[in-house]
Write a protein that holds these residues in place. Sequence first.
Motif, PDB file in Angstrom:
ATOM      1  N   TRP A 341      24.121  55.275  75.032  1.00 25.92           N
ATOM      2  CA  TRP A 341      25.779  55.348  74.473  1.00 25.92           C
ATOM      3  C   TRP A 341      25.890  53.855  74.024  1.00 25.92           C
ATOM      4  O   TRP A 341      26.206  53.593  72.937  1.00 25.92           O
ATOM      5  CB  TRP A 341      26.646  55.655  75.244  1.00 25.92           C
ATOM      6  N   CYS A 342      25.659  52.925  75.105  1.00 26.52           N
ATOM      7  CA  CYS A 342      26.057  51.494  74.873  1.00 26.52           C
ATOM      8  C   CYS A 342      25.266  50.812  73.471  1.00 26.52           C
ATOM      9  O   CYS A 342      25.867  50.298  72.722  1.00 26.52           O
ATOM     10  CB  CYS A 342      26.362  50.560  75.940  1.00 26.52           C
ATOM     11  N   ALA A 343      24.078  51.500  73.571  1.00 25.17           N
ATOM     12  CA  ALA A 343      23.232  50.708  72.525  1.00 25.17           C
ATOM     13  C   ALA A 343      23.711  51.319  71.358  1.00 25.17           C
ATOM     14  O   ALA A 343      23.572  50.494  70.198  1.00 25.17           O
ATOM     15  CB  ALA A 343      21.757  51.141  72.712  1.00 25.17           C
ATOM     16  N   HIS A 344      24.135  52.603  71.137  1.00 25.02           N
ATOM     17  CA  HIS A 344      24.374  53.074  69.946  1.00 25.02           C
ATOM     18  C   HIS A 344      25.776  52.336  69.226  1.00 25.02           C
ATOM     19  O   HIS A 344      25.846  52.418  67.922  1.00 25.02           O
ATOM     20  CB  HIS A 344      24.510  54.522  70.022  1.00 25.02           C
ATOM     21  N   VAL A 345      26.713  52.301  70.309  1.00 28.92           N
ATOM     22  CA  VAL A 345      28.040  51.644  70.100  1.00 28.92           C
ATOM     23  C   VAL A 345      27.815  50.236  69.357  1.00 28.92           C
ATOM     24  O   VAL A 345      28.123  49.681  68.260  1.00 28.92           O
ATOM     25  CB  VAL A 345      28.886  51.544  71.134  1.00 28.92           C
ATOM     26  N   PHE A 346      26.773  49.254  70.132  1.00 31.46           N
ATOM     27  CA  PHE A 346      26.375  47.974  69.451  1.00 31.46           C
ATOM     28  C   PHE A 346      25.779  48.173  68.062  1.00 31.46           C
ATOM     29  O   PHE A 346      26.107  47.563  67.259  1.00 31.46           O
ATOM     30  CB  PHE A 346      25.271  47.555  70.291  1.00 31.46           C
ATOM     31  N   GLU A 347      25.105  49.177  67.767  1.00 33.21           N
ATOM     32  CA  GLU A 347      24.285  49.693  66.560  1.00 33.21           C
ATOM     33  C   GLU A 347      25.583  49.950  65.411  1.00 33.21           C
ATOM     34  O   GLU A 347      25.337  49.406  64.427  1.00 33.21           O
ATOM     35  CB  GLU A 347      23.368  50.492  66.639  1.00 33.21           C
ATOM     36  N   GLN A 348      26.475  50.721  65.758  1.00 33.09           N
ATOM     37  CA  GLN A 348      27.449  51.079  64.922  1.00 33.09           C
ATOM     38  C   GLN A 348      28.276  49.863  64.649  1.00 33.09           C
ATOM     39  O   GLN A 348      28.734  49.793  63.567  1.00 33.09           O
ATOM     40  CB  GLN A 348      28.275  52.201  65.747  1.00 33.09           C
ATOM     41  N   ARG A 349      28.882  49.106  65.477  1.00 30.57           N
ATOM     42  CA  ARG A 349      29.450  47.822  65.455  1.00 30.57           C
ATOM     43  C   ARG A 349      28.826  47.096  64.189  1.00 30.57           C
ATOM     44  O   ARG A 349      29.565  46.270  63.661  1.00 30.57           O
ATOM     45  CB  ARG A 349      29.664  47.168  66.588  1.00 30.57           C
ATOM     46  N   ALA A 350      27.381  46.822  64.530  1.00 26.63           N
ATOM     47  CA  ALA A 350      26.892  45.920  63.736  1.00 26.63           C
ATOM     48  C   ALA A 350      26.800  46.483  62.124  1.00 26.63           C
ATOM     49  O   ALA A 350      26.349  45.367  61.325  1.00 26.63           O
ATOM     50  CB  ALA A 350      25.443  45.754  64.155  1.00 26.63           C
ATOM     51  N   ASP A 351      26.963  47.515  62.138  1.00 27.87           N
ATOM     52  CA  ASP A 351      26.928  47.969  60.500  1.00 27.87           C
ATOM     53  C   ASP A 351      27.899  49.117  60.373  1.00 27.87           C
ATOM     54  O   ASP A 351      27.556  50.358  60.149  1.00 27.87           O
ATOM     55  CB  ASP A 351      25.412  48.414  60.255  1.00 27.87           C
ATOM     56  N   ASN A 352      28.992  48.711  60.502  1.00 26.56           N
ATOM     57  CA  ASN A 352      30.287  49.668  60.705  1.00 26.56           C
ATOM     58  C   ASN A 352      30.970  50.360  59.387  1.00 26.56           C
ATOM     59  O   ASN A 352      31.161  49.301  58.530  1.00 26.56           O
ATOM     60  CB  ASN A 352      31.200  49.258  61.606  1.00 26.56           C
ATOM     61  N   ARG A 353      31.201  51.753  59.193  1.00 24.43           N
ATOM     62  CA  ARG A 353      32.279  52.041  58.429  1.00 24.43           C
ATOM     63  C   ARG A 353      32.785  53.118  59.087  1.00 24.43           C
ATOM     64  O   ARG A 353      32.042  53.970  59.864  1.00 24.43           O
ATOM     65  CB  ARG A 353      31.346  52.658  56.939  1.00 24.43           C
ATOM     66  N   ILE A 354      34.064  53.346  58.906  1.00 26.30           N
ATOM     67  CA  ILE A 354      34.647  54.362  59.862  1.00 26.30           C
ATOM     68  C   ILE A 354      34.002  55.829  59.488  1.00 26.30           C
ATOM     69  O   ILE A 354      33.800  56.104  58.319  1.00 26.30           O
ATOM     70  CB  ILE A 354      36.102  54.430  59.860  1.00 26.30           C
TER      71      ILE A 354
END
Length: 375
Positions: A341-354
């Motif tokens: 979960w945390c690794a996915h959150v990091f990934e989402q934050r690194a290339d984010n769009r809502i």
Amino acid sequence: MADSKTLGGAGLRGQVAGRTALCTVGKTGAGLTYRGYDIRELAAQADFEEVAHLLLYGELPTQAQLDAYRQRLAALRDLPQPLKEGLERIPASAHPMDVMRSGASLLGTLEPEHSFADQQQVADRLLGAFPAILLYWHHFSQSGTRIDCSSDAPDIASHFLTLLHGKAPSELHARVMNVSLILYAEHEFNASTFTARVCASTLSDLYSCVTGAIGSLRGPLHGGANEAAMALIERFASPEEAVTGLKQMLERKEKVMGFGHAIYRDSDPRNEVIKDYARQLAAEMGDRVLFPVSEAIDRTMKEEKGLFPNADFYHASAYHFLGIPTPLFTPIFVCSRTAGWCAHVFEQRADNRIIRPSADYIGVEQRAFTPIANR
Ligand SMILES: CC(=O)SCCNC(=O)CCNC(=O)[C@H](O)C(C)(C)COP(=O)(O)OP(=O)(O)OC[C@H]1O[C@@H](n2cnc3c(N)ncnc32)[C@H](O)[C@@H]1OP(=O)(O)O
Ligand SMILES: O=C([O-])CC(=O)C(=O)O
């Protein structure tokens, strides 16, 4: 234009909803990989901390990095006093997944993620603290005992079993727990991970993402299936009874928890690994019922429905043989999947769009408002 019946109605199956470098599920020739490594090799040769490091820090650690990581996680095991007090107020009747959800949320109020620069620290803190969140509450609610949350166990697998049983586990039991944590650590865009990513896409904090993910994992169609599988297995006193009971369930069109999968079509690569350990533990325990009943259910599902056991089914008997009470099964999944979960959150934050899809409106046509006095 996509047809909404084949989208939402089919649970978005087959829709690509984003990109990830963390995991492949069900690709031809490779059942499950974490950052390019085959799950079978990781389960055979790695420890959970190596896998958590791989997911959260991008690469497998060197021996020196692994030693330092284990030490860091071990230093994060104990709980702040207000969290212990909060856990003491949760009734014994609560579901342990609700304890995990509340524990994560409460920790987030005491040690908030002030900025995204804190994200690695928060992920490590959750990995370190989750066993104690569960087992401090478990012992206090069962017997009023306030356990020492910081064992000197070498890793999270042994730490969990030490806090649960009050003594260090055998080598085999520690290995099974390690393997289980590895198998459950990551699985691409499953429901709970997708929940975490949707939450992350609003730029929310990591505790909120993990708390939401726990809520998703709790359901019996997802992580809760390992507990439901145990309840099913325990209903039967013999393989013959299991075959008859299963056929009746299938006639009644009941779902059999621990079977089938949204992505895998023929088999779940995690199953053969945990099944093998469940068999070893059954032999160690001299079990003549649970494992044979599990195999009878497995065979009947194959013959009657063409369905295969997923990661959850043999986890049920494996955990049971480790002396783990059934309601604690799904929280162990949390202790592990927190890495993914945390690794996915990091990934989402690194290339984010809502993340904000659209809905196909199927309600009534637009109409005139009638004031309440005229209705
Ligand atoms: C770690 C994990 O989260 S793994 C998943 C854990 N969950 C479970 O074990 C719960 C039991 N399994 C299920 O409910 C499903 O197999 C899921 C939720 C995992 C996947 O759901 P779907 O993608 O919708 O399954 P799928 O499309 O393969 O289903 C095909 C058919 O098989 C049936 N089927 C699937 N799994 C089962 C099952 N366990 N028991 C009985 N029938 C089943 C479905 O009802 C469907 O029948 P239908 O076409 O007559 O409606
Ligand atoms: O991928 C899924 O849908 C469910 C699953 O097996 C997991 O999360 O481990």
